[in-house]
Design an enzyme around this catalytic site. Sequence first.
Site, mmCIF file in Angstrom:
data_model
loop_
_atom_site.group_PDB
_atom_site.id
_atom_site.type_symbol
_atom_site.label_atom_id
_atom_site.label_comp_id
_atom_site.label_asym_id
_atom_site.label_seq_id
_atom_site.Cartn_x
_atom_site.Cartn_y
_atom_site.Cartn_z
ATOM 1 N N TYR A 1 -8.669 -2.566 -0.900
ATOM 2 C CA TYR A 1 -7.345 -2.415 -0.280
ATOM 3 C C TYR A 1 -7.254 -1.023 0.322
ATOM 4 O O TYR A 1 -7.365 -0.021 -0.396
ATOM 5 C CB TYR A 1 -6.281 -2.607 -1.361
ATOM 6 C CG TYR A 1 -4.852 -2.401 -0.916
ATOM 7 C CD1 TYR A 1 -4.306 -3.139 0.118
ATOM 8 C CD2 TYR A 1 -4.044 -1.487 -1.575
ATOM 9 C CE1 TYR A 1 -2.982 -2.970 0.495
ATOM 10 C CE2 TYR A 1 -2.721 -1.307 -1.209
ATOM 11 C CZ TYR A 1 -2.194 -2.045 -0.174
ATOM 12 O OH TYR A 1 -0.887 -1.867 0.188
ATOM 13 N N TYR B 1 2.274 -7.575 -9.376
ATOM 14 C CA TYR B 1 1.643 -6.247 -9.421
ATOM 15 C C TYR B 1 2.675 -5.126 -9.383
ATOM 16 O O TYR B 1 2.674 -4.220 -10.220
ATOM 17 C CB TYR B 1 0.663 -6.089 -8.251
ATOM 18 C CG TYR B 1 -0.053 -4.744 -8.281
ATOM 19 C CD1 TYR B 1 -1.212 -4.582 -9.023
ATOM 20 C CD2 TYR B 1 0.447 -3.643 -7.594
ATOM 21 C CE1 TYR B 1 -1.859 -3.356 -9.079
ATOM 22 C CE2 TYR B 1 -0.183 -2.417 -7.646
ATOM 23 C CZ TYR B 1 -1.344 -2.276 -8.386
ATOM 24 O OH TYR B 1 -1.969 -1.049 -8.454
ATOM 25 N N HIS B 2 3.553 -5.187 -8.413
ATOM 26 C CA HIS B 2 4.496 -4.088 -8.229
ATOM 27 C C HIS B 2 5.545 -4.051 -9.335
ATOM 28 O O HIS B 2 6.159 -3.021 -9.572
ATOM 29 C CB HIS B 2 5.142 -4.193 -6.855
ATOM 30 C CG HIS B 2 4.135 -4.192 -5.744
ATOM 31 N ND1 HIS B 2 3.666 -5.361 -5.190
ATOM 32 C CD2 HIS B 2 3.468 -3.182 -5.135
ATOM 33 C CE1 HIS B 2 2.761 -5.061 -4.260
ATOM 34 N NE2 HIS B 2 2.630 -3.761 -4.214
ATOM 35 N N LYS C 1 15.147 9.908 -2.629
ATOM 36 C CA LYS C 1 13.926 9.562 -1.915
ATOM 37 C C LYS C 1 14.197 9.812 -0.434
ATOM 38 O O LYS C 1 15.297 9.557 0.051
ATOM 39 C CB LYS C 1 13.574 8.087 -2.114
ATOM 40 C CG LYS C 1 13.438 7.635 -3.549
ATOM 41 C CD LYS C 1 12.113 7.992 -4.161
ATOM 42 C CE LYS C 1 10.972 7.274 -3.478
ATOM 43 N NZ LYS C 1 9.671 7.598 -4.133
ATOM 44 N N ASP D 1 9.817 5.525 1.858
ATOM 45 C CA ASP D 1 9.159 5.304 0.571
ATOM 46 C C ASP D 1 10.131 4.641 -0.402
ATOM 47 O O ASP D 1 11.090 5.257 -0.855
ATOM 48 C CB ASP D 1 8.674 6.655 0.017
ATOM 49 C CG ASP D 1 8.036 6.538 -1.361
ATOM 50 O OD1 ASP D 1 7.753 5.408 -1.795
ATOM 51 O OD2 ASP D 1 7.819 7.591 -1.983
ATOM 52 N N HIS E 1 9.210 3.207 -3.402
ATOM 53 C CA HIS E 1 8.741 3.201 -4.789
ATOM 54 C C HIS E 1 9.641 4.141 -5.604
ATOM 55 O O HIS E 1 9.491 5.352 -5.559
ATOM 56 C CB HIS E 1 7.291 3.672 -4.870
ATOM 57 C CG HIS E 1 6.323 2.718 -4.254
ATOM 58 N ND1 HIS E 1 6.076 2.684 -2.902
ATOM 59 C CD2 HIS E 1 5.536 1.755 -4.802
ATOM 60 C CE1 HIS E 1 5.169 1.750 -2.648
ATOM 61 N NE2 HIS E 1 4.834 1.171 -3.772
#
Length: 726
Positions: free
Chosen positions: A91, A245-246, A601, A605, A607
């Site tokens: 990835y 996953y996240h 943030k 982004d 996350h």
Amino acid sequence: MSSSSAKPNPWPDSKQVGLSDWEKAAQKSAPNGNTDALGWNTPDGIHLKALYTAADSASLPYANTLPGFEPFVRGPQATMYAVRPWTIRQYAGFSTAEESNAFYRKALAAGGQGVSVAFDLATHRGYDSDHPRVTGDVGKAGVAIDSVEDMKILFNGIPLDTVSVSMTMNGAVLPVLAGYIVAGEEQGVSQAQLSGTIQNDILKEFMVRNTYIYPPEPSMRIIGDIIEYTAKHMPKFNSISISGYHMQEAGANQVLELAFTLADGKEYVKTALAKGLDVDGFAGRLSFFFAIGMNFYLEVAKLRAARLLWWRIMKEFNPQNPKSLMLRTHCQTSGWSLTEQDPYNNVVRTTVEAMAAVFGGTQSLHTNSFDEAIALPSETSSRIARNTQLILQEETHITSVIDPWAGSYMMENLTQEMADKAWEIVLEVDAMGGMTKAVESGWAKLKIEAAAAEKQAKIDSGADVIVGVNKYKLDKEELVDVLVIDNDKVRVNQIERLNSIKASRDSKKVAAALEALTKAAADQTGNLLELAVAAMRLRATVGEVSDALEQVYGRHRADTQKVTGVYAAAYDSAEGWEKLKGELAQFASDFGRRPRVMIAKLGQDGHDRGAKVVATAFADLGFDVDIGPLFQTPEECARQAIENDVHALGISTLAAGHKTLVPAIIAELRKQGADDIIVFVGGVIPRQDYEFLYEAGVKGIYGPGTPIPASAKDVLEQIRKQAKPL
């Protein structure tokens, strides 16, 4: 054969002992003679015993099944890796399509077996590179894609009829998938020949990753249209990769990740059925994507339990093709488990996680590079990550045995416990009306954030050991060479290409194609992917296709919430907690109010695990805490900090935009007359950049692994220096 000719038994009979005999023997060395203390209470609420016996798995319904057959606990294929090992994926996305293409071609030549594309955040959020909101995001954390021309460069020399392509894309999924389809056509590859996966999993974006564009309801329509289109035109392509996953990266434990991922999958199946599709027409092309962290046994059991539960879920829809019942998955080793401190330890962590994915029966795997807690992976670290999988495949003979954990008293029991715990949550989601409702209510997101806060508190207090971070620390950290992206140069090049495309295309035809998209969105007619393909053929851009839909759907803005009390509950028995709370109380007494911080943030982004955990912990300690909305510009962030009258502003950054965005926020505070507001920064920042940020005016930098109470104490001291007494 006569008894006189029988050979003597070379193995003496062993004495048969019972569990009580083991208890007596184990009590001699167990803490306080308590053998239960030898086990482990997992984050999922499962007690993992120190000893399992045949009795633990004797009554399990699926412990004696076979691979390739229902309920697929032991794997979706009968021969698994004994005939064909898992696919090795890498990835990656490196700023420009040219650089990414060069990396993919090298990786394929060196043993990679598929291409996995990481896009930059501007692309994820449906902005072209010339948009004013993405000045710090272009080419950071992935490749910038604005048009079909970028896609053609990205896959130049890579035969799309034979190389499978995985694309992690959710928000701008329509123009990106359409651009890939057109790039394939112009390479001479028909849609029917294209193979790979588009992530297309928007529900988890609203829970954790936040690279959404539109609200949940229209986003679900887009997913349905993509499933419909690919089922009709792209039989070798996976229309969705349902991603846990996240969720784990954002803090979910393995049971939460498992339950929410499967509940998302169930919602997508219902969405496709509502469009009139036959379940066997699409279910066999659904795929999943799980994180693999350092809880080794739990990760192996999770993948086995996932196949069991998906089979159970899909039985409800009465498919006739057995492939519709199979869960097939890609896995990726954890990025969150990687540490900035003593980073070469990460090579070992990734290897352990890769082995868990393989023992769990993944169909493809990406291994993270050891330097990703510091910066984007370098060519050297990427090669080590890829070779980790090659060594497992070529040197260990792991692939020779199908599901080697089958029959393990512990693993079979743990698999069933994981399945039972996750199923309880799936039923809870069903009772809410499905995952869309659970996401819209904010319930699912808060469950994950609470788990993240609890985990961080255990690390900060030393209850959970991270080697090199809170135990066995180096006296001096060595700098690691990292990949540096010139964001300004990438953006200039992208804008030049955009201008060239717009000057050479038929603008009237493009406008008509975009208008058709807008009308279809408004009227609930047509297929949006089909219309996006038509627009991208004419050289519409990613931003223009996204804008055409935004006119109808608008842009989603998430409610900003934080959990309370969770961090304190998991940490406050550790030394120094009460002392620090006392210092905060004293500040309030001295200055007439509590210290006030804003956690924000910047850029695109999304996350926000770190930001949310820090906000939670600071609030539990006694700070007044504001959380800025996602996707702020420096100007917007500065304005909010001033209006809220904060003492300090904390910027959380994980997407390599800190050298552009942090100086911009400091300059904006000065411009608006608020240079007394202290700025501190946390997240993935190479140590080589610390001096640059300090010179820009940053007062504190807290990298991955910094205990939150330590950063809180430092921020409090900085505020005390600046604050004006009563």
